[in-house]
Write a protein that holds these residues in place. Sequence first.
Motif, PDB file in Angstrom:
ATOM      1  N   GLN A  90       0.806  -1.217   0.000  1.00 19.91           N
ATOM      2  CA  GLN A  90       0.000   0.000   0.000  1.00 19.91           C
ATOM      3  C   GLN A  90       0.839   1.268   0.000  1.00 19.91           C
ATOM      4  O   GLN A  90       0.404   2.304  -0.490  1.00 19.91           O
ATOM      5  CB  GLN A  90      -0.949   0.006   1.203  1.00 19.91           C
ATOM      6  N   ASP A  91       2.043   1.190   0.534  1.00 26.02           N
ATOM      7  CA  ASP A  91       2.914   2.368   0.579  1.00 26.02           C
ATOM      8  C   ASP A  91       3.679   2.580  -0.732  1.00 26.02           C
ATOM      9  O   ASP A  91       4.430   3.538  -0.873  1.00 26.02           O
ATOM     10  CB  ASP A  91       3.897   2.264   1.739  1.00 26.02           C
ATOM     11  N   GLY A  92       3.502   1.677  -1.703  1.00 27.37           N
ATOM     12  CA  GLY A  92       4.173   1.817  -2.999  1.00 27.37           C
ATOM     13  C   GLY A  92       5.532   1.164  -3.077  1.00 27.37           C
ATOM     14  O   GLY A  92       6.150   1.141  -4.141  1.00 27.37           O
ATOM     15  N   ASP A  93       6.010   0.635  -1.966  1.00 27.93           N
ATOM     16  CA  ASP A  93       7.298  -0.062  -1.959  1.00 27.93           C
ATOM     17  C   ASP A  93       7.093  -1.528  -2.308  1.00 27.93           C
ATOM     18  O   ASP A  93       6.049  -2.111  -2.018  1.00 27.93           O
ATOM     19  CB  ASP A  93       7.969   0.033  -0.583  1.00 27.93           C
ATOM     20  N   TYR A  94       8.129  -2.118  -2.918  1.00 27.38           N
ATOM     21  CA  TYR A  94       8.051  -3.536  -3.253  1.00 27.38           C
ATOM     22  C   TYR A  94       7.986  -4.380  -1.983  1.00 27.38           C
ATOM     23  O   TYR A  94       8.633  -4.075  -0.984  1.00 27.38           O
ATOM     24  CB  TYR A  94       9.254  -3.973  -4.091  1.00 27.38           C
ATOM     25  N   ILE A  95       7.189  -5.447  -2.034  1.00 23.06           N
ATOM     26  CA  ILE A  95       7.116  -6.400  -0.935  1.00 23.06           C
ATOM     27  C   ILE A  95       7.872  -7.658  -1.348  1.00 23.06           C
ATOM     28  O   ILE A  95       8.345  -7.766  -2.489  1.00 23.06           O
ATOM     29  CB  ILE A  95       5.644  -6.716  -0.564  1.00 23.06           C
ATOM     30  N   HIS A  96       7.976  -8.630  -0.466  1.00 22.49           N
ATOM     31  CA  HIS A  96       8.734  -9.847  -0.778  1.00 22.49           C
ATOM     32  C   HIS A  96       7.996 -10.790  -1.715  1.00 22.49           C
ATOM     33  O   HIS A  96       8.606 -11.631  -2.349  1.00 22.49           O
ATOM     34  CB  HIS A  96       9.106 -10.576   0.512  1.00 22.49           C
ATOM     35  N   GLY A  97       6.682 -10.670  -1.824  1.00 20.89           N
ATOM     36  CA  GLY A  97       5.912 -11.594  -2.654  1.00 20.89           C
ATOM     37  C   GLY A  97       5.952 -11.244  -4.132  1.00 20.89           C
ATOM     38  O   GLY A  97       6.102 -10.087  -4.516  1.00 20.89           O
TER      39      GLY A  97
END
Length: 108
Positions: A90-97
């Motif tokens: 939601q914050d626009g940063d990449y997640i691990h998935g």
Amino acid sequence: RDIVDPYVEISVFGIKSDHNKTRTPSVRNNGLNPIWDFKITLDIDCPDLCLILFEVRDEDRYGLSTFLGQTCIPFNLLQLGYRHIKLKGQDGDYIHGTLFVHIKIDDL
């Protein structure tokens, strides 16, 4: 905390005839390595103006689903074959998935 029941919602944005939305079934209690084995077919009239939104959500049987991650890709930038699609939170940063997909485009 519950184990997530993820599903993927695929939305198409572009000219009016290209707007479309579909989703996979949810995978019960498997948030770490869900396998959907789900095929969708999209008819795109104007690929130059088309965006494909992949959104991963946690299905809740008793309320609204919870956002887990997403990515939006212009149709013309989709790469053919097997690909890992990075997801953003939601914050626009990449997640691990990531989503592991197979992209095939037939030009008729």
